[in-house]
Design an enzyme around this catalytic site. Structure first.
Site, short mmCIF file in Angstrom:
data_model
loop_
_atom_site.label_atom_id
_atom_site.label_comp_id
_atom_site.label_asym_id
_atom_site.label_seq_id
_atom_site.Cartn_x
_atom_site.Cartn_y
_atom_site.Cartn_z
N ASP A 35 0.77 -1.43 -0.02
CA ASP A 35 0.17 -0.01 -0.07
C ASP A 35 0.70 1.23 -0.08
OD1 ASP A 35 -2.43 1.56 -0.01
OD2 ASP A 35 -2.76 1.12 2.16
N HIS A 52 2.42 3.32 -9.02
CA HIS A 52 1.99 1.95 -9.56
C HIS A 52 3.12 1.23 -10.03
CE1 HIS A 52 -1.63 2.19 -7.56
NE2 HIS A 52 -2.38 3.13 -8.53
N LEU A 146 10.36 -20.37 -5.07
CA LEU A 146 9.21 -19.63 -4.58
C LEU A 146 7.88 -19.85 -5.06
CD1 LEU A 146 8.62 -17.12 -2.65
CD2 LEU A 146 9.25 -15.84 -4.62
C1 IPE Z 1 -5.33 -2.78 -0.20
O1 IPE Z 1 -5.02 -1.28 -0.17
C2 IPE Z 1 -5.57 -3.30 -1.42
C3 IPE Z 1 -4.08 -3.63 -1.96
C4 IPE Z 1 -3.01 -3.23 -1.69
C5 IPE Z 1 -4.22 -4.20 -3.39
P1 IPE Z 1 -6.18 -0.22 -0.46
O2 IPE Z 1 -5.48 1.24 -0.43
O3 IPE Z 1 -7.22 -0.64 -1.49
O4 IPE Z 1 -6.91 -0.39 0.85
P2 IPE Z 1 -7.84 0.74 1.74
O5 IPE Z 1 -8.86 1.29 0.83
O6 IPE Z 1 -6.79 1.90 2.17
O7 IPE Z 1 -8.36 0.00 2.95
C1 IPE Z 2 -1.59 0.37 -3.43
O1 IPE Z 2 -1.40 1.57 -3.33
C2 IPE Z 2 -1.68 -0.50 -4.70
C3 IPE Z 2 -3.28 -0.57 -4.99
C4 IPE Z 2 -4.32 -0.77 -4.03
C5 IPE Z 2 -3.62 -1.26 -6.15
P1 IPE Z 2 -2.58 2.81 -3.52
O2 IPE Z 2 -3.14 2.96 -4.74
O3 IPE Z 2 -3.50 2.39 -2.36
O4 IPE Z 2 -1.88 3.81 -2.73
P2 IPE Z 2 -2.47 4.84 -1.88
O5 IPE Z 2 -3.16 4.18 -0.53
O6 IPE Z 2 -3.44 5.68 -2.29
O7 IPE Z 2 -1.23 5.87 -1.32
MG MG Z 3 -4.13 2.36 -0.59
#
Ligand code: IPE
Ligand code: IPE
Ligand code: MG
Length: 255
Positions: A35, A52, A146
């Site tokens: 995240d 990303h 892995l």
């Molecule tokens: C969780 O992250 C999903 C992934 C890392 C793929 P999110 O960014 O979607 O989660 P929330 O919305 O902060 O809970």
């Molecule tokens: C995690 O990073 C990747 C996915 C959920 C696909 P985020 O896109 O949720 O990044 P933040 O949480 O908005 O910073």
């Molecule tokens: Mg996120």
């Protein structure tokens, strides 16, 4: 036996002075909620997709580290069933990333004996995403190093509901008897069938929640959180998580 890590410029020591990883006590299954990509990009005045893209490179580094430490299963939360709520352009970009990742990394994955799998509602992914992943699964299906397991279009509640529906179908069709339904049997109906539960769950970006990830499977996992945003995650931080894991006492309700 301990694994020394001479590749660190500054030898990492924690408050207890530990700086090595015990080879016998490496978590078999590490799950990561990757995240913070969006916030990483925002801090740099870049579009979210730049986060990303950088996050994808960090996946490569993390896979290399996991193979080095002899982790057996690495489950990476890449896209949740709730992430479809995001702007169409961001979702489209995310759906193209597996192809790009595999285009640049599949040869190395094959060379490292990595097997690629996914958990989640695979069929609902766009055709081009499925094709790229299916190809990689096929190419790596006999590898026994892995297990690189991507949670893609994954949602734990959906997974549990699906399992219950299939269990009901099997009970009605007399291929399962209700007396046989126990925790192990239930686990066989989940996407993670055949996999051991995660030993260590890591989440980056400072959030301390599961966001619908592996609710059943993490019942006895060790949780490890860091404020580091996923694109800034690296081998050194991973190493720290493994070290901390090795200091934990897993009691499973015992004493
Ligand atoms: C969780 O992250 C999903 C992934 C890392 C793929 P999110 O960014 O979607 O989660 P929330 O919305 O902060 O809970
Ligand atoms: C995690 O990073 C990747 C996915 C959920 C696909 P985020 O896109 O949720 O990044 P933040 O949480 O908005 O910073
Ligand atoms: Mg996120």
């Amino acid at each position: 036996m301990s694994l020394r890590l001479p590749f660190f410029k500054n030898k990492q020591t924690d408050t207890k002075g530990h700086c090595e990883i015990e080879v016998q006590n490496v978590p078999k299954h590490v799950a990561i909620i990757m995240d913070g990509n969006g916030r990483w990009a925002k801090k740099r005045g870049l579009p979210r997709i730049a986060g990303h893209k950088e996050g994808m490179n960090v996946v490569k580094e993390t896979v290399r580290a996991a193979t080095k430490y002899n982790v057996e299963i690495l489950t990476l939360y890449a896209f949740s069933t709730e992430n479809w709520k995001r702007p169409k352009s961001e979702v489209e970009f995310l759906m193209k990333l597996p192809k790009e990742f595999l285009h640049t990394f599949l040869p190395e994955l094959i060379e490292k004996n990595v097997k690629i799998e996914t958990i989640g509602d695979f069929n609902a992914l766009p055709a081009h995403t499925k094709e790229a992943i299916q190809y990689a699964k096929e190419k790596t299906k006999d590898n026994d190093g892995l297990l690189l397991n991507f949670a893609l279009n994954y949602g734990s509640r959906f997974e549990i509901i699906q399992a219950i529906k299939q269990i009901m179908t099997d009970i009605n069709g007399s291929t399962l008897s209700i007396d046989k339904l126990d925790e192990d049997t239930f686990s066989e109906y989940l996407y993670t069938t055949g996999l051991t539960d995660p030993d260590l769950l890591i989440r980056t970006s400072g959030e301390q929640r599961l966001s619908n990830f592996l609710l059943w499977q993490v019942a006895y996992s060790e949780f490890w959180f860091t404020d580091v945003l996923w694109p800034d995650f690296n081998e050194e931080i991973f190493h720290k998580a493994l070290q901390d894991y090795q200091q934990r006492k897993r009691r499973y309700g015992g004493i």
